[in-house]
Design a protein around this motif. Structure first.
Motif, PDB file in Angstrom:
ATOM      1  N   GLY A 428      24.419  55.398  26.817  1.00  0.00           N
ATOM      2  CA  GLY A 428      24.522  53.952  26.974  1.00  0.00           C
ATOM      3  C   GLY A 428      25.187  53.270  25.802  1.00  0.00           C
ATOM      4  N   GLY A 429      25.783  54.055  24.909  1.00  0.00           N
ATOM      5  CA  GLY A 429      26.342  53.567  23.633  1.00  0.00           C
ATOM      6  C   GLY A 429      27.234  52.349  23.746  1.00  0.00           C
ATOM      7  N   GLY A 430      28.016  52.120  22.704  1.00  0.00           N
ATOM      8  CA  GLY A 430      28.879  50.952  22.718  1.00  0.00           C
ATOM      9  C   GLY A 430      28.139  49.732  22.224  1.00  0.00           C
ATOM     10  N   ALA A 431      27.381  49.884  21.114  1.00  0.00           N
ATOM     11  CA  ALA A 431      26.731  48.723  20.508  1.00  0.00           C
ATOM     12  C   ALA A 431      27.815  47.710  20.191  1.00  0.00           C
ATOM     13  CB  ALA A 431      25.992  49.127  19.250  1.00  0.00           C
ATOM     14  N   GLN A 432      27.424  46.445  20.178  1.00  0.00           N
ATOM     15  CA  GLN A 432      28.444  45.413  20.167  1.00  0.00           C
ATOM     16  C   GLN A 432      29.411  45.512  18.973  1.00  0.00           C
ATOM     17  OE1 GLN A 432      27.057  41.412  20.432  1.00  0.00           O
ATOM     18  NE2 GLN A 432      28.596  40.958  21.950  1.00  0.00           N
ATOM     19  N   GLY A 433      28.882  45.324  17.757  1.00  0.00           N
ATOM     20  CA  GLY A 433      29.709  45.541  16.577  1.00  0.00           C
ATOM     21  C   GLY A 433      30.925  44.636  16.448  1.00  0.00           C
ATOM     22  N   ARG A 434      31.605  44.764  15.323  1.00  0.00           N
ATOM     23  CA  ARG A 434      32.863  44.037  15.095  1.00  0.00           C
ATOM     24  C   ARG A 434      33.831  45.024  14.471  1.00  0.00           C
ATOM     25  NH1 ARG A 434      29.586  41.195  16.916  1.00  0.00           N
ATOM     26  NH2 ARG A 434      29.055  39.016  16.474  1.00  0.00           N
ATOM     27  N   ASP A 435      35.102  44.793  14.685  1.00  0.00           N
ATOM     28  CA  ASP A 435      36.091  45.589  13.961  1.00  0.00           C
ATOM     29  C   ASP A 435      36.255  45.041  12.545  1.00  0.00           C
ATOM     30  OD1 ASP A 435      36.888  47.363  16.129  1.00  0.00           O
ATOM     31  OD2 ASP A 435      37.654  45.540  17.070  1.00  0.00           O
ATOM     32  N   VAL A 436      36.414  43.732  12.478  1.00  0.00           N
ATOM     33  CA  VAL A 436      36.713  43.132  11.171  1.00  0.00           C
ATOM     34  C   VAL A 436      35.846  41.891  10.919  1.00  0.00           C
ATOM     35  CG1 VAL A 436      38.520  42.064   9.746  1.00  0.00           C
ATOM     36  CG2 VAL A 436      39.124  43.887  11.364  1.00  0.00           C
ATOM     37  N   TYR A 437      35.214  41.866   9.766  1.00  0.00           N
ATOM     38  CA  TYR A 437      34.503  40.670   9.320  1.00  0.00           C
ATOM     39  C   TYR A 437      35.354  40.036   8.229  1.00  0.00           C
ATOM     40  CZ  TYR A 437      30.617  37.672   7.879  1.00  0.00           C
ATOM     41  OH  TYR A 437      29.821  36.594   7.610  1.00  0.00           O
ATOM     42  N   ILE A 438      35.699  38.772   8.395  1.00  0.00           N
ATOM     43  CA  ILE A 438      36.587  38.142   7.401  1.00  0.00           C
ATOM     44  C   ILE A 438      35.744  37.421   6.345  1.00  0.00           C
ATOM     45  CG2 ILE A 438      38.486  36.546   7.015  1.00  0.00           C
ATOM     46  CD1 ILE A 438      39.481  37.091   9.803  1.00  0.00           C
ATOM     47  N   ALA A 439      35.713  38.000   5.155  1.00  0.00           N
ATOM     48  CA  ALA A 439      34.973  37.384   4.049  1.00  0.00           C
ATOM     49  C   ALA A 439      35.952  36.518   3.267  1.00  0.00           C
ATOM     50  CB  ALA A 439      34.371  38.474   3.166  1.00  0.00           C
ATOM     51  N   TRP A 440      35.911  35.210   3.545  1.00  0.00           N
ATOM     52  CA  TRP A 440      36.859  34.317   2.862  1.00  0.00           C
ATOM     53  C   TRP A 440      36.137  33.466   1.837  1.00  0.00           C
ATOM     54  CZ3 TRP A 440      36.223  28.990   3.553  1.00  0.00           C
ATOM     55  CH2 TRP A 440      35.443  28.605   4.651  1.00  0.00           C
ATOM     56  N   MET A 441      36.825  33.191   0.745  1.00  0.00           N
ATOM     57  CA  MET A 441      36.213  32.429  -0.342  1.00  0.00           C
ATOM     58  C   MET A 441      37.218  31.423  -0.878  1.00  0.00           C
ATOM     59  SD  MET A 441      34.423  35.739  -1.727  1.00  0.00           S
ATOM     60  CE  MET A 441      35.242  36.510  -0.367  1.00  0.00           C
ATOM     61  N   GLY A 442      36.781  30.179  -1.014  1.00  0.00           N
ATOM     62  CA  GLY A 442      37.646  29.129  -1.554  1.00  0.00           C
ATOM     63  C   GLY A 442      38.319  28.378  -0.431  1.00  0.00           C
ATOM     64  N   GLU A 443      38.471  27.082  -0.674  1.00  0.00           N
ATOM     65  CA  GLU A 443      38.990  26.217   0.376  1.00  0.00           C
ATOM     66  C   GLU A 443      40.362  26.653   0.874  1.00  0.00           C
ATOM     67  OE1 GLU A 443      39.447  21.602   0.232  1.00  0.00           O
ATOM     68  OE2 GLU A 443      37.609  22.211  -0.814  1.00  0.00           O
ATOM     69  N   LYS A 444      41.194  27.073  -0.065  1.00  0.00           N
ATOM     70  CA  LYS A 444      42.559  27.437   0.308  1.00  0.00           C
ATOM     71  C   LYS A 444      42.580  28.643   1.244  1.00  0.00           C
ATOM     72  CE  LYS A 444      45.019  25.783  -3.725  1.00  0.00           C
ATOM     73  NZ  LYS A 444      44.961  26.263  -5.128  1.00  0.00           N
ATOM     74  N   ALA A 445      41.574  29.497   1.093  1.00  0.00           N
ATOM     75  CA  ALA A 445      41.569  30.739   1.888  1.00  0.00           C
ATOM     76  C   ALA A 445      41.225  30.485   3.345  1.00  0.00           C
ATOM     77  CB  ALA A 445      40.584  31.739   1.280  1.00  0.00           C
ATOM     78  N   GLN A 446      40.573  29.341   3.637  1.00  0.00           N
ATOM     79  CA  GLN A 446      40.106  29.152   5.010  1.00  0.00           C
ATOM     80  C   GLN A 446      41.268  29.128   6.021  1.00  0.00           C
ATOM     81  OE1 GLN A 446      37.659  25.705   6.010  1.00  0.00           O
ATOM     82  NE2 GLN A 446      36.762  26.840   7.713  1.00  0.00           N
ATOM     83  N   ALA A 447      42.336  28.413   5.678  1.00  0.00           N
ATOM     84  CA  ALA A 447      43.475  28.350   6.602  1.00  0.00           C
ATOM     85  C   ALA A 447      44.042  29.742   6.842  1.00  0.00           C
ATOM     86  CB  ALA A 447      44.555  27.431   6.030  1.00  0.00           C
ATOM     87  N   THR A 448      44.161  30.527   5.789  1.00  0.00           N
ATOM     88  CA  THR A 448      44.664  31.902   5.947  1.00  0.00           C
ATOM     89  C   THR A 448      43.709  32.720   6.805  1.00  0.00           C
ATOM     90  OG1 THR A 448      45.589  31.706   3.731  1.00  0.00           O
ATOM     91  CG2 THR A 448      45.495  33.926   4.675  1.00  0.00           C
ATOM     92  N   ALA A 449      42.384  32.523   6.566  1.00  0.00           N
ATOM     93  CA  ALA A 449      41.384  33.279   7.321  1.00  0.00           C
ATOM     94  C   ALA A 449      41.465  32.938   8.810  1.00  0.00           C
ATOM     95  CB  ALA A 449      39.984  32.980   6.780  1.00  0.00           C
ATOM     96  N   ILE A 450      41.634  31.642   9.107  1.00  0.00           N
ATOM     97  CA  ILE A 450      41.731  31.231  10.520  1.00  0.00           C
ATOM     98  C   ILE A 450      42.962  31.870  11.173  1.00  0.00           C
ATOM     99  CG2 ILE A 450      42.197  29.242  12.025  1.00  0.00           C
ATOM    100  CD1 ILE A 450      40.400  27.582  10.110  1.00  0.00           C
ATOM    101  N   ALA A 451      44.082  31.835  10.446  1.00  0.00           N
ATOM    102  CA  ALA A 451      45.316  32.419  10.993  1.00  0.00           C
ATOM    103  C   ALA A 451      45.161  33.935  11.159  1.00  0.00           C
ATOM    104  CB  ALA A 451      46.501  32.103  10.084  1.00  0.00           C
ATOM    105  N   ALA A 452      44.528  34.579  10.173  1.00  0.00           N
ATOM    106  CA  ALA A 452      44.343  36.037  10.254  1.00  0.00           C
ATOM    107  C   ALA A 452      43.458  36.392  11.441  1.00  0.00           C
ATOM    108  CB  ALA A 452      43.729  36.562   8.952  1.00  0.00           C
ATOM    109  N   ALA A 453      42.385  35.596  11.633  1.00  0.00           N
ATOM    110  CA  ALA A 453      41.486  35.858  12.763  1.00  0.00           C
ATOM    111  C   ALA A 453      42.259  35.773  14.077  1.00  0.00           C
ATOM    112  CB  ALA A 453      40.330  34.859  12.757  1.00  0.00           C
TER     113      ALA A 453
END
Ligand code: ATP
Ligand code: MG
Length: 532
Positions: A428-453
């Protein structure tokens, strides 16, 4: 005080939740793929149908129709419905004259209202309604006749039974199975005019009011398929046997391929032939005669079934009946020549397809419409509810429902039990999980993080983008809890340089990538086990 009532799912129903729903989706997706390769198309019939459809198709004497259906009257006449149920509960007494008068007034009012509704077509203009409403009028007159007062008990009983027969709207039922619906749709949409046979599959909830237990629910799910073939001119009879048998075998093969694809464990196919309308009635009579001889030794259920449906006695799991049943006449010895030939050909065809089976002469099915081929498939890990699939041939059902002479074969898989078995076997495998967790820090990084996501999600990766900035340690902890494979670290340095840091959470290793290189890397099969 605030109302603290807690709502709960109704007995016998349940919520299917993530991550388990992922398994459900995988199972259904696999069914679509496999059935598609066999040329089946999907049908989605409604969840409710006229009660009469199921009663006619499944059989009034079956458990399903006799006691398990969720049925209601579909109307918008609340005043009439209220007056009807109010009257049903009243019990006028001979010693209370004003009470009798009031009862009679109410009955008279209801009768008049029903007459109006009948003429206006607001209640179904069926012969049954015509009869019941007229009866109510007669009873209202009789109640006004003082010489009939002594029969008050009988009269009010008759009022109740006439009220019972009045239908304010169509009587509908939540489907207990879907074969009847598929046949209804086949007729309604003139599918006999399409290239035959027509191959359809469905998935969805079914409703039966059974005692809930492991593998048995009141709302459960089935995955099923039907092959329907209207008889063309000059068709039918013994010369069709090889073709029909090959279709039976291919349908069974398809279920086995599906179960194989899912790696379902302990799969056991049992088959039988239950004859047709030429040979089965004689066998049923023989069986009934033999059962009557041993009636005293049988349990209450089986005793009742001697009259209503003797074949079902063979289905009994009651320990004390097993020895008796083993000595009963077997249908295999009483098949007519065509049925015997058909059965032999089904077995040969299964052999050609490498499908392993066991013959079980006691395998009859709970629904009336089956003939010749019946089959059932069990899987492991399910206790006594171990049947995951039941099916069989039902030539004549479409005709019984008002369509042209048509052959049919189909099956229904119990998806709840299928899922349970896969889970028990660790498939029954296939636990939900994520491929990538985006750890962003600093205001400037948020726009990049959104685009990367967005880029990663468009490429099909499962991405978690925290809505607010987090401390590095907390972000990694969160990534871990969600079962992420990678953390993509986007701090001010990364944003400025365009070199992003990717951390593999399993071993803590890190490497730097440009956006394009990152996508390249993640798309390599070995780097993304959650995919596919
Ligand atoms: P059973 O003898 O197990 O009650 P059935 O003969 O009533 O089965 P069918 O009407 O042939 O079952 O339906 C096909 C499959 O649907 C069954 O093999 C089973 O896997 C599943 N099924 C039937 N009733 C239920 C239920 N109440 N809850 C869950 N699954 C069910
Ligand atoms: Mg059942």
């Amino acid at each position: 005080m605030a109302n603290k009532q807690k709502f709960q799912a109704i007995k016998g129903t349940r919520d299917l939740l993530p991550p388990e729903t992922e398994l459900w989706n995988r199972v259904e997706q696999t069914a679509r793929e496999v059935f598609g390769t066999f040329g089946f198309g999907e049908i989605r019939p409604p969840i409710f149908e006229p009660t009469e459809l199921f009663a006619r198709a499944i059989g009034a004497e079956t458990d399903v129709v006799a006691k398990e259906m969720y049925t209601f009257e579909d109307h918008d006449l609340p005043d009439l419905a209220y007056a009807r149920s109010d009257l049903k509960m009243r019990n006028p007494s001979v010693d209370n004259l004003p009470g009798i008068e009031a009862y009679r007034d109410r009955l008279g009012d209801l009768y008049a209202a029903l007459e109006r509704a009948f003429h206006a077509g607001a209640v179904p203009r069926t012969p049954e309604n015509r009869h019941a409403i007229t009866r109510l009028g007669d009873l209202s007159v009789a109640l006004g006749d003082p010489s009939l007062r002594s029969e008050l008990q009988g009269l009010s009983h008759d009022v109740r039974s006439a009220l019972e027969q009045v239908k304010l709207g169509d009587v509908v039922t939540l489907r207990p199975e879907a074969t009847a619906s598929v046949c209804r749709a086949y007729i309604e949409h003139n599918m006999h005019a399409l290239t035959q046979p027509v191959k359809l599959y469905y998935t969805g909830p079914m409703f039966r009011r059974e005692r809930p237990q492991k593998g048995r629910y009141r709302q459960f799910y089935q995955i099923g398929a039907e092959v329907l073939e209207a008889l063309q001119q000059g068709q039918g009879g013994a010369k069709d046997i090889p073709k029909d048998a090959a279709i039976d075998a291919e349908v069974i093969e398809m279920v086995m391929v599906f179960f194989g694809r899912l790696e379902l464990q302990g799969v056991q196919l049992e088959i039988n032939s239950i004859g047709d309308r030429n040979c089965r009635p004689q066998y049923v009579e023989l069986l009934r005669a033999e059962l009557l001889k041993v009636k005293d030794k049988l349990g209450a259920d089986s005793q009742r079934r001697i009259e209503t449906n003797p074949l079902r006695v063979l289905d009994s799991k009651l320990e004390s009946e097993q020895e008796i049943i083993a000595g009963l006449p077997r249908i295999g010895d009483h098949l007519c020549a065509d049925c015997a030939k058909h059965y032999a050909e089904v077995k040969r065809q299964l052999g050609l397809r490498g499908v392993a089976y066991k013959e079980n002469w006691r395998l009859v099915r709970g629904l009336d419409y089956y003939m010749r081929t019946t089959f059932e498939i069990a899987a492991q890990g399910l206790g006594s509810q171990n049947a995951v699939c039941g099916g069989g041939r039902y030539d004549g059902l479409v005709e019984l429902l008002g369509g042209p002479p048509t052959k049919g074969i189909g099956f229904a898989i119990g998806e709840d039990r299928l899922i349970l078995s896969l889970q028990e076997a660790g498939k029954g495998g296939g636990a939900q999980g994520r491929d990538v967790y985006i750890a962003w820090m600093g205001e400037k990084a948020q726009a990049t993080a959104i685009a990367a996501a967005r880029t990663l999600r468009n490429a099909g990766f499962r991405v978690e983008l925290p809505p607010v900035e987090q401390k590095f340690g907390k972000a990694l902890g969160q990534a871990d809890k969600l079962g992420s494979r990678y953390a993509l670290i986007l701090g001010e340095d990364e944003v400025a340089s365009g070199q992003w840091t990717l951390k593999t959470l399993a071993d803590g290793s890190q490497a730097k990538y440009t956006e394009a290189a990152l996508l390249e890397f993640l798309k390599k099969p070995c780097s993304s086990p959650l995919q596919g």
